[in-house]
Enzyme design. Structure first.
Site, PDB file in Angstrom:
ATOM      1  N   HIS A 166       0.639  -0.917   0.153  1.00  7.87           N
ATOM      2  CA  HIS A 166      -0.104   0.055   0.015  1.00  7.87           C
ATOM      3  C   HIS A 166       1.134   1.057  -0.070  1.00  7.87           C
ATOM      4  CE1 HIS A 166       1.634   0.659   3.989  1.00  7.87           C
ATOM      5  NE2 HIS A 166       0.331  -0.611   4.477  1.00  7.87           N
ATOM      6  N   CYS A 185       2.434  -5.125   6.910  1.00  2.00           N
ATOM      7  CA  CYS A 185       2.868  -4.973   4.890  1.00  2.00           C
ATOM      8  C   CYS A 185       3.695  -3.780   5.125  1.00  2.00           C
ATOM      9  CB  CYS A 185       1.421  -3.614   5.172  1.00  2.00           C
ATOM     10  SG  CYS A 185      -0.464  -4.413   5.467  1.00  2.00           S
TER      11      CYS A 185
END
Length: 209
Positions: A166, A185
């Site tokens: 992301h 992430c």
């Protein structure tokens, strides 16, 4: 909901058969074969000369996009989980999972600008969790039943979920440039996630090593 790729799922299921529950009753983490690490020894080899794939390198703090062996783009520095990157993670430990994955979903309305979900935990992660005692035999069987039914792994098990690539959204770019700050992430800048979204799609192979 994505359709199940039944041929791929069957191959995964056959590669990681259920083992006896005695393995769960007597866990020995130090003696558990690291299936993910074994897979990573060959994951960096393109599946074919025209394959578009992504390599995320923890040591170099880079995200590279390849077409076969040809480098198309490289983004650096990137940020990973606050607790580093390992072949096995559990829910809430802020570790980025190492392994070989596929992008299975895009969220263009994420607080992180764009979120590209990957299919963590994979069957290899599930098998290691069983053999180390993190998963019970029931957990392991439920993992495959969920995968068979929905075409992707459950995100609500002891191994955690919601792992992907992301952008920053409104996060501080200065912190991003100096520290690993995510909950597991892989983060890049907003400009980089926009560019990455132009290059990759659902099904793109992602190697995190």
């Amino acid at each position: 909901m994505m359709p199940v790729n039944r041929r791929r799922f069957l191959a995964m299921a056959l590669s990681f058969p259920a083992v006896a529950s005695a393995a769960v009753n007597s866990p020995s983490p130090s003696g558990v074969p690291d299936l993910v690490e074994a897979m990573l020894t060959r994951a960096h080899v393109p599946r074919h000369s025209n394959e578009l794939w992504v390599l995320i390198d923890d040591q170099e703090s880079t995200l590279s996009v390849f077409r076969g062996n040809a480098l198309l783009e490289r983004f650096a520095p990137i940020s990973l989980g606050r607790a580093g990157a390992k072949t096995q993670r559990v829910r809430g430990d802020s570790v980025t999972p190492l392994g070989e994955f596929r992008i299975n979903r895009f969220n263009y309305e994420s607080q992180w600008r764009t979120f590209m979900a990957i299919d963590y935990p994979t069957p290899a992660h599930a098998r290691m969790a069983l053999e180390s005692g993190v998963y019970s035999q029931t957990d392991y069987e439920d993992y495959f039943e969920y995968y068979r039914r929905y075409g992707h792994p459950s995100q609500n098990t002891a191994l955690g979920g919601a792992i992907g690539i992301h952008g920053l959204g409104g996060a501080d770019p200065d912190i991003h440039g100096r520290y690993n700050w995510t909950q597991g992430c892989v983060a890049v800048t907003n400009e980089q996630i926009d560019r990455l979204a132009e290059l990759v799609g659902v099904g793109t192979r992602v190697v995190i090593r």
